[in-house]
Design a protein around this motif. Structure first.
Motif, PDB file in Angstrom:
ATOM      1  N   LEU A 130       7.493 -53.309   3.598  1.00  0.00           N
ATOM      2  CA  LEU A 130       8.705 -54.159   4.037  1.00  0.00           C
ATOM      3  C   LEU A 130       9.831 -52.966   4.462  1.00  0.00           C
ATOM      4  CD1 LEU A 130      10.341 -56.492   4.524  1.00  0.00           C
ATOM      5  CD2 LEU A 130      11.374 -55.996   2.310  1.00  0.00           C
ATOM      6  N   ARG A 131      10.016 -52.066   3.739  1.00  0.00           N
ATOM      7  CA  ARG A 131      10.725 -51.086   3.821  1.00  0.00           C
ATOM      8  C   ARG A 131      10.530 -50.183   5.262  1.00  0.00           C
ATOM      9  NH1 ARG A 131      14.894 -49.838   0.057  1.00  0.00           N
ATOM     10  NH2 ARG A 131      14.455 -50.937  -1.948  1.00  0.00           N
ATOM     11  N   MET A 187      18.053 -42.535   5.031  1.00  0.00           N
ATOM     12  CA  MET A 187      18.783 -43.130   4.124  1.00  0.00           C
ATOM     13  C   MET A 187      19.518 -41.880   3.167  1.00  0.00           C
ATOM     14  SD  MET A 187      17.420 -45.572   0.738  1.00  0.00           S
ATOM     15  CE  MET A 187      15.895 -44.834   0.808  1.00  0.00           C
ATOM     16  N   LEU A 219       1.805 -54.221   3.889  1.00  0.00           N
ATOM     17  CA  LEU A 219       2.654 -55.539   4.053  1.00  0.00           C
ATOM     18  C   LEU A 219       1.547 -56.678   3.703  1.00  0.00           C
ATOM     19  CD1 LEU A 219       4.877 -55.469   6.960  1.00  0.00           C
ATOM     20  CD2 LEU A 219       5.535 -56.287   4.792  1.00  0.00           C
ATOM     21  N   LEU A 232      13.256 -58.664  -1.373  1.00  0.00           N
ATOM     22  CA  LEU A 232      13.022 -58.087  -2.633  1.00  0.00           C
ATOM     23  C   LEU A 232      13.578 -58.804  -3.763  1.00  0.00           C
ATOM     24  CD1 LEU A 232      14.389 -54.337  -1.706  1.00  0.00           C
ATOM     25  CD2 LEU A 232      11.865 -55.342  -1.624  1.00  0.00           C
ATOM     26  N   ARG A 270       3.833 -53.455  -1.379  1.00  0.00           N
ATOM     27  CA  ARG A 270       4.536 -54.537  -0.467  1.00  0.00           C
ATOM     28  C   ARG A 270       6.034 -54.209   0.092  1.00  0.00           C
ATOM     29  NH1 ARG A 270       2.831 -60.462   0.045  1.00  0.00           N
ATOM     30  NH2 ARG A 270       4.770 -60.667  -1.023  1.00  0.00           N
ATOM     31  N   GLU A 271       6.746 -53.586  -1.105  1.00  0.00           N
ATOM     32  CA  GLU A 271       8.161 -53.367  -0.889  1.00  0.00           C
ATOM     33  C   GLU A 271       8.077 -52.168   0.067  1.00  0.00           C
ATOM     34  OE1 GLU A 271      10.576 -52.368  -4.370  1.00  0.00           O
ATOM     35  OE2 GLU A 271      11.656 -50.907  -3.217  1.00  0.00           O
ATOM     36  N   ALA A 284      14.981 -52.247 -13.731  1.00  0.00           N
ATOM     37  CA  ALA A 284      14.151 -53.630 -13.793  1.00  0.00           C
ATOM     38  C   ALA A 284      12.924 -53.348 -14.601  1.00  0.00           C
ATOM     39  CB  ALA A 284      13.689 -53.742 -12.328  1.00  0.00           C
ATOM     40  N   GLN A 309       8.816 -62.005   2.455  1.00  0.00           N
ATOM     41  CA  GLN A 309       9.168 -60.350   2.048  1.00  0.00           C
ATOM     42  C   GLN A 309      10.455 -60.056   1.529  1.00  0.00           C
ATOM     43  OE1 GLN A 309       6.443 -58.746   1.763  1.00  0.00           O
ATOM     44  NE2 GLN A 309       4.759 -59.173   3.278  1.00  0.00           N
ATOM     45  N   SER A 341      21.168 -45.223  -6.080  1.00  0.00           N
ATOM     46  CA  SER A 341      21.149 -46.430  -6.640  1.00  0.00           C
ATOM     47  C   SER A 341      20.054 -47.395  -6.664  1.00  0.00           C
ATOM     48  CB  SER A 341      22.554 -47.110  -5.792  1.00  0.00           C
ATOM     49  OG  SER A 341      22.267 -47.311  -4.695  1.00  0.00           O
ATOM     50  N   GLU A 348      22.143 -43.486  -1.793  1.00  0.00           N
ATOM     51  CA  GLU A 348      21.396 -44.913  -1.802  1.00  0.00           C
ATOM     52  C   GLU A 348      20.208 -44.741  -2.512  1.00  0.00           C
ATOM     53  OE1 GLU A 348      22.959 -47.116  -0.319  1.00  0.00           O
ATOM     54  OE2 GLU A 348      24.394 -46.092   0.911  1.00  0.00           O
ATOM     55  N   GLN A 386      13.020 -41.927  -2.104  1.00  0.00           N
ATOM     56  CA  GLN A 386      13.251 -42.974  -2.946  1.00  0.00           C
ATOM     57  C   GLN A 386      12.632 -42.751  -4.113  1.00  0.00           C
ATOM     58  OE1 GLN A 386      12.552 -46.852  -1.385  1.00  0.00           O
ATOM     59  NE2 GLN A 386      12.761 -47.934  -3.487  1.00  0.00           N
ATOM     60  N   ILE A 404      20.648 -49.758   5.815  1.00  0.00           N
ATOM     61  CA  ILE A 404      20.592 -48.276   5.085  1.00  0.00           C
ATOM     62  C   ILE A 404      19.965 -47.298   5.591  1.00  0.00           C
ATOM     63  CG2 ILE A 404      19.453 -47.321   3.040  1.00  0.00           C
ATOM     64  CD1 ILE A 404      20.063 -49.739   1.303  1.00  0.00           C
ATOM     65  N   TYR A 405      18.841 -47.603   6.613  1.00  0.00           N
ATOM     66  CA  TYR A 405      18.048 -46.714   7.177  1.00  0.00           C
ATOM     67  C   TYR A 405      18.611 -46.412   8.617  1.00  0.00           C
ATOM     68  CZ  TYR A 405      14.958 -48.157   3.686  1.00  0.00           C
ATOM     69  OH  TYR A 405      14.301 -48.113   2.455  1.00  0.00           O
ATOM     70  N   ARG A 414      14.467 -58.566  -6.904  1.00  0.00           N
ATOM     71  CA  ARG A 414      15.619 -58.182  -7.666  1.00  0.00           C
ATOM     72  C   ARG A 414      16.781 -58.041  -6.997  1.00  0.00           C
ATOM     73  NH1 ARG A 414      11.376 -54.862  -9.320  1.00  0.00           N
ATOM     74  NH2 ARG A 414      12.530 -53.194  -8.023  1.00  0.00           N
ATOM     75  N   ARG A 446       4.454 -51.790  -5.893  1.00  0.00           N
ATOM     76  CA  ARG A 446       5.673 -51.915  -5.069  1.00  0.00           C
ATOM     77  C   ARG A 446       5.106 -51.773  -3.447  1.00  0.00           C
ATOM     78  NH1 ARG A 446       9.779 -48.564  -8.157  1.00  0.00           N
ATOM     79  NH2 ARG A 446      10.958 -48.821  -6.399  1.00  0.00           N
ATOM     80  N   ALA A 457      15.449 -49.935  -9.675  1.00  0.00           N
ATOM     81  CA  ALA A 457      14.081 -49.935 -10.227  1.00  0.00           C
ATOM     82  C   ALA A 457      13.879 -49.661 -11.339  1.00  0.00           C
ATOM     83  CB  ALA A 457      13.433 -49.163  -8.952  1.00  0.00           C
TER      84      ALA A 457
END
Ligand SMILES: Nc1ncnc2c1ncn2[C@@H]1O[C@H](COP(=O)(O)OP(=O)(O)OP(=O)(O)O)[C@@H](O)[C@H]1O
Ligand SMILES: [Mg+2]
Lengths: 394, 264
Positions: free
Chosen positions: A304-305, A1, A391, B125, A300-301, A16, B123, A8, A5, A318, B139-140, B127, A298, A13
């Motif tokens: 996911l990522r 990444m 996850l 995001l 789970r986020e 939010a 799953q 942003s 990125e 990040q 992105i990755y 927001r 986060r 985050a």
């Protein structure tokens, strides 16, 4: 990444959780603002003292009895008026020597009264120091020799006692004794809110009688040039210690005074900044804490990522960027507040404050560093999460 | 045939010439292949053997349903095939490549390029808009903003959501959310799509919509699909079914591509 990125996504985050972000930043904001303000005040004080010392005149040597040490009481003076003449002969110029014996006394005109620093000196003061007169004349040799009761007033003393009335030619009463005003100094200004124009110069002979003393407090010698200061210093001390066996004398120069005062104030500034720095560290701990909460929230986020192909360093970046953005933005706000407060203090209060640009660079650097330092642990934790476990988290 | 024999066959022989759709000369490697994989979890002082020697092979363009009772190891196998997890023993090959030598970052990169995931719980995001959700895998890869958006829009159009680009997940129905997730799985043009109970959170109508989308993508784009399902009808539509029980494939023959035939 890419880093862009990461930035942003960090901003997204942080936005939010706007309130939480601001509250987290608060620690850094306060810490940085405190550092900037305290350093500004420390530097302001230092500059003020320097201005004052340099404003005395150039190439001065101040001769005082005893060992000069900050924090110790001044030694009982053995210096006599005749020592001024003695030193005058030593340097080969009587005009380069001035004496002082001073005391705080009540000075009255009618029912107006001030408490002023009454300074017994010689007619050579204008030749040794930079003290121009606004009106009238300074003490003369005859005034000193004949112990005339004449006085030169500081501008504040004159204003307090006479208001708009012309003081020259009028009488003042110093410690119950009448003196005639012959001159008024130009204004110097104030240091730390204390006026430096609240003084009265009288002939040293008159002052000694007024105070009931034989001594003088100090002798100022003006060296012919900068290079002569060093040798002259040692010659003066040697000569005086020769004359008064078993006594010690000190001859300090402006450079030495500036050096000592400068290092004391410099140390003070550093201590103040360090104390303020503690709050910055506390702010950093807050950032760390919130980042850990954020990583947990986060999970789970993160899982996911990772499932989508984020590498460990992508996730680490990040969260690290998020922490650094928090502290950096906090640092910038803190710098703004600190500069604003320092400028306001300088303008609207008696505290001199001078924005030290190095402190801004330092504060900025420290804010970024605090973000990295306190962000790295939560970010590593995020980066090393197992995607399957992450996850599955609720 | 023991699972081990099946594994050896799958590993060493490759598909025989009997294959109908694939040119026998080219005989491309399996999109993903598990060879005698075992996965044990340490729980307290004991050990749970979630997978006890499983060999499966998914070829390009396959459409496979993984079925079996709860706790039989379906999700565990999907995680291994999707490179989210490593087997305790055995190996996973992606496009013929052994993944045991790869470190976590290497797995992440390979996963990013070759595998798309669809999860039961979507799953997405919360927001983030649909189009940004879909663009996430790119992105990755270091793709630029323009390229990401263009490809994400195309992927959303492919799942019939070209009119929902800037909606956030909360502004979408469950079926739409899962189609966004499918678009996200597809955007990187993977060779394999792994879907663990993709309709598990959906009612039958929207579930059928999602299944139709997956089937169409498999047919039109040739992306291999492997999905876990508890729904008989869904499983029945798949080209092949792999049934699991107690950490083993029940009929190991089904674990190989159908084209081999059970007796080959
Ligand atoms: N992290 C873990 N730690 C310990 N045991 C686990 C772990 N993950 C899975 N298991 C066990 O492994 C076995 C297989 O689990 P898995 O999730 O693969 O089942 P499944 O076939 O997907 O079931 P379901 O249809 O309910 O989703 C279960 O017995 C489960 O308890
Ligand atoms: Mg499961």
């Amino acid at each position: 990444m890419k880093l862009g990125e990461a930035f942003s996504s960090a901003l997204t985050a942080l936005r939010a959780n706007r309130l939480r972000s601001v509250l987290t930043m608060l620690g850094v904001i306060i810490g940085v603002a405190a550092v900037v303000i305290l350093v500004a005040i420390g530097s302001g004080a230092k500059r003020e003292v320097e201005r004052q010392v340099e404003g005395l005149g150039s190439n001065l040597i101040l001769v005082v009895p005893g060992q000069v040490q900050f924090g110790s009481a001044p030694a009982l003076s053995r210096l006599q008026l005749e020592d001024a003449a003695f030193l005058g002969r030593l340097v080969g110029n009587q005009d380069a020597v001035a004496v002082t014996v001073s005391s705080g006394e009540q000075v009255r005109v009618g029912n107006r009264m001030v408490f002023a620093n009454v300074n017994g000196t010689t007619e050579t003061v204008p030749l040794v120091f930079d003290r121009p007169l606004a009106r009238g004349r300074y003490l003369s040799g005859a005034d000193v020799e004949t112990r005339r009761r004449v006085a030169v007033l500081g501008s504040q003393t004159a204003r307090d006692l006479f208001g708009d009335v012309e003081p020259v030619g009028r009488q003042v009463t110093i410690a119950g004794v009448r003196f005639r005003v012959i001159g008024v100094f130009t204004e110097i200004g104030s240091t730390f809110g204390v006026s430096r124009d609240l003084e009265v110069h009288v002939p040293v002979s008159a002052a000694q009688r007024l105070f009931g003393v034989e001594r003088i407090d100090a002798i100022a010698v003006k060296a012919p040039n900068l290079d002569a200061i060093g040798p002259l210093q040692s010659r003066i001390i040697a000569a005086l210690q020769d004359k008064y066996e078993g006594e010690t004398f000190s001859a300090v120069t402006q450079t030495q005074i500036l050096g000592t005062v400068g290092s004391i104030l410099g140390l003070l500034t550093i201590v103040l900044a360090a104390i303020a720095g503690i709050s910055l560290v506390v702010g950093g701990v807050g950032v760390s804490n919130i980042m850990l909460v954020s990583v947990r929230e986060r999970t789970r986020e993160i899982g996911l990522r990772k499932a989508l192909g984020a590498r460990q360093r992508d996730v680490l970046a990040q969260f690290l960027v998020e922490a650094v953005v928090l502290t950096t933005v906090g640092g910038l706000i803190g710098m703004g507040l600190g500069v604003g407060a320092a400028l306001a203090a300088d303008r609207f209060t008696q505290l001199p404050a001078e924005i030290a640009w190095w402190s801004l660079a330092l504060a900025f650097g420290v804010s970024v560093a605090v973000g990295v330092f306190f962000g790295v642990f939560p970010a590593r934790r995020a980066g090393s999460l197992d995607p399957v476990v992450a996850l599955r988290t609720e | 045939m023991s699972p081990l024999e099946g594994a050896q066959r799958a590993a060493s022989q490759g598909p025989p010439e009997a294959s109908s759709q694939v040119d026998p000369q080219a005989s491309p490697p399996a999109a993903v292949e598990a060879v005698d994989v075992r996965r044990s979890y340490r729980v307290g002082s004991g050990q749970v053997d979630a997978l006890r020697g499983v060999s499966v092979s998914i070829r390009p363009g396959d459409y496979v349903a993984l079925i079996g009772p709860s706790g039989s190891g379906k999700s565990t196998l999907m995680h291994l095939l999707g490179l989210l997890d490593r087997p305790t023993s055995g190996q996973v090959l992606v496009a013929g490549r052994d993944t045991r030598t790869l470190d976590d970052d290497g797995l992440a990169e390979l996963r990013n390029r070759t595998i798309g995931f669809v999860f039961q719980a979507f799953q997405l995001l919360a927001r983030t808009t649909a189009v940004d959700n879909v663009a996430l895998p790119l992105i990755y890869r270091g793709a630029g903003r323009r390229e990401r958006r263009d490809r994400a829009v195309a992927a959303l159009e492919a799942v019939g959501l070209g009119h929902r680009l800037d909606h956030r997940p909360a502004q979408l129905s469950g079926g739409e959310q899962q189609r966004v997730a499918i678009a996200r799985a597809l955007v990187g043009e993977p060779s394999l799509l792994l879907a663990d109970e993709p309709t598990g959170n959906l009612d039958s109508v929207t579930g059928a919509e999602v299944m139709a989308t997956l089937e169409r993508l498999n047919r039109e784009r040739g992306v291999a699909v492997m999905l876990v399902t508890h729904d008989r009808d869904v499983a029945a539509r798949a080209g092949r079914q792999i049934r699991m029980r107690d950490g083993l494939v029940v009929d190991p023959a089904t674990a190989a591509p159908v084209a081999w035939g059970p007796d080959s």
